[in-house]
Enzyme design. Structure first.
Site, mmCIF file in Angstrom:
data_model
loop_
_atom_site.group_PDB
_atom_site.id
_atom_site.type_symbol
_atom_site.label_atom_id
_atom_site.label_comp_id
_atom_site.label_asym_id
_atom_site.label_seq_id
_atom_site.Cartn_x
_atom_site.Cartn_y
_atom_site.Cartn_z
ATOM 1 C CB CYS A 141 -0.923 -0.006 1.208
ATOM 2 S SG CYS A 141 -2.021 -1.434 1.302
ATOM 3 N N PRO A 144 1.525 7.764 -0.771
ATOM 4 C CG PRO A 144 2.160 9.873 0.020
ATOM 5 C CD PRO A 144 1.485 8.603 0.457
ATOM 6 N N GLY A 145 4.179 7.349 -1.590
ATOM 7 C CA GLY A 145 5.465 6.882 -2.063
ATOM 8 C C GLY A 145 6.655 7.153 -1.174
ATOM 9 N N GLY A 146 6.466 7.828 -0.049
ATOM 10 C CA GLY A 146 7.606 8.151 0.806
ATOM 11 C C GLY A 146 8.358 6.938 1.304
ATOM 12 C CE LYS A 147 5.538 3.994 6.460
ATOM 13 N NZ LYS A 147 4.488 5.017 6.272
ATOM 14 C CD GLU A 176 -3.154 3.340 -3.358
ATOM 15 O OE1 GLU A 176 -4.395 3.231 -3.316
ATOM 16 O OE2 GLU A 176 -2.415 3.231 -2.354
ATOM 17 C CG ASP A 209 -8.824 -5.106 -4.103
ATOM 18 O OD1 ASP A 209 -8.313 -5.007 -2.973
ATOM 19 O OD2 ASP A 209 -10.055 -5.087 -4.292
ATOM 20 C CG ASP A 232 2.033 2.737 5.847
ATOM 21 O OD1 ASP A 232 1.415 2.643 6.921
ATOM 22 O OD2 ASP A 232 2.375 3.830 5.357
ATOM 23 C CB CYS A 295 -0.519 6.432 11.025
ATOM 24 S SG CYS A 295 -1.862 6.716 9.863
#
Length: 374
Positions: A141, A144-147, A176, A209, A232, A295
């Site tokens: 998941c 937006p791509g930071g990890k 995603e 999915d 995540d 989170c």
């Protein structure tokens, strides 16, 4: 703007009271009211992850005054996690915790973006997963791509050649399912990672999915084909609810995030999270590792999801005779400095902004799991 009606005020107060009661029960009334809620209400603190794929001159990003306030962040050291490469990341001096980092910009030499601003707890989670050059990594998941950008820093070999870039047999497949978020993920990764890695297929953006079992068959490396999987998971994101609520109160409005919040929604969210966890476990090889993270503050979305995963694996043993299981490895990290960042839970660790270290990071729950022979 018209003032709130009596009925609206009553609705808002009821939602806020229910929210506070729920988490006061979990964390204790005193902690929730005196330290945890106030730190969650404060602005999110960010760290800057520098991009090793860009020829980055930090002096070109930060002014001399800003650079003087930067502190390198030390995650788990190489002696703690064998062969791990510390992420190159920086935070403001604690007195400047509310300050905003300069936005990412294209590097003058590579044209790739220089850095990514995010909560350092996210970088800690990537460090715990400990991907190595040559690993096949699946970010389930990813938007937006930071990890994913952080994972890529670990996959860059020591002998990485800018002229002929390669991950040395490894890969990063970032997924995603939502169309809009998928486009944003692809755009972000293309801005941070060399185009050559996309052309070779070492870096791919997928649109699967993860809650559907058949999606495993469409993975580029198939079921059991990955060394490390990061999950995540989508979650209730209570800090976002708190921020929206506090902002709305200041302007005499109601925040939909708070008025629509219900105490039972975490259990509903957990059904999606468990389905994603099963996909992650099936995607990784025997001996490979999955890092489950959210989170969320809720036990229902954290430890309980791990527990439910255990139950489902046992059911599959009886139903289809699968030959694997998973072991929780989060406890192996107890002596590796994690207590300076987080507090232990039943199956994992929870980073919270009222941690005694004063880091003000999180919230982020994570559990490290290893797929093993049944």
């Amino acid at each position: 703007m018209p003032a709130l009606t009596k009925a609206q005020k009553k609705l808002a107060q009821a939602a806020e009271d229910s929210f506070n009661r729920t988490y006061a029960v979990q964390f204790g009334e005193e902690r929730w009211q005196q330290t945890l809620y106030p730190t969650l209400k404060a602005s999110t603190r960010y760290a800057a992850l520098t991009n090793r794929f860009a020829v980055t001159d930090l002096d070109a990003i930060f002014s001399q005054e800003q650079a003087a306030k930067l502190q390198a962040i030390e995650f788990l050291s190489e002696s703690d996690l064998s062969n791990s490469k510390p992420l190159s990341s920086f935070q403001w001096d604690i007195s400047e915790a509310e300050a905003t980092f300069p936005p990412p910009q294209p590097d003058s030499s590579s044209s790739l973006m220089t850095h990514w601003n995010l909560d350092a707890a996210s970088l800690l989670a990537v460090n715990v997963l400990d991907p190595k050059p040559g690993d096949k990594v699946f970010d389930l998941c990813a938007a937006p791509g930071g990890k994913s950008v952080a994972l890529a820093q670990f996959l860059r070999p020591d002998n990485y050649d800018d002229a002929s870039p390669t991950l040395g047999g490894g890969c990063l497949h970032s997924n995603e399912v939502n169309t809009g978020r998928n486009k944003r993920l692809a755009s972000n990764l293309q801005s941070y990672l060399p185009a050559a890695l996309f052309k070779t297929g070492e870096v791919k953006v997928l649109k699967l999915d993860g809650t559907e079992p058949f999606s495993l068959q469409t993975l580029p490396h198939g079921p059991g084909g990955y060394d490390k999987v990061l999950l995540d998971a989508p979650c209730s994101s209570e800090r976002h609810v708190i921020h929206a609520h506090e902002k709305a109160k200041q302007s005499g409005r109601l925040a939909d995030e708070m008025t629509s919040w219900r105490s039972g929604q975490s259990k509903k969210m957990a059904k999606t999270q468990v389905a994603l966890l099963m996909t992650a476990l099936k995607a990784v090889r025997i001996g490979g590792r999955v890092l489950y993270a959210t989170c969320s503050l809720s036990n229902d979305e954290n430890d309980s999801v791990i527990e439910k995963g255990m139950e489902l694996v046992q059911k599959e043993h009886k139903k289809s005779g699968i030959k694997w299981d998973f072991a929780v490895r989060s406890g192996d990290l107890t002596a590796k400095g994690l207590a300076e960042w987080a507090e232990p839970t039943k199956y994992g660790w929870l980073v919270l902004p009222d941690h005694p270290s004063g880091g003000k990071w999180g919230p982020l729950f994570f559990a490290l799991l290893e797929k093993v022979e049944a």
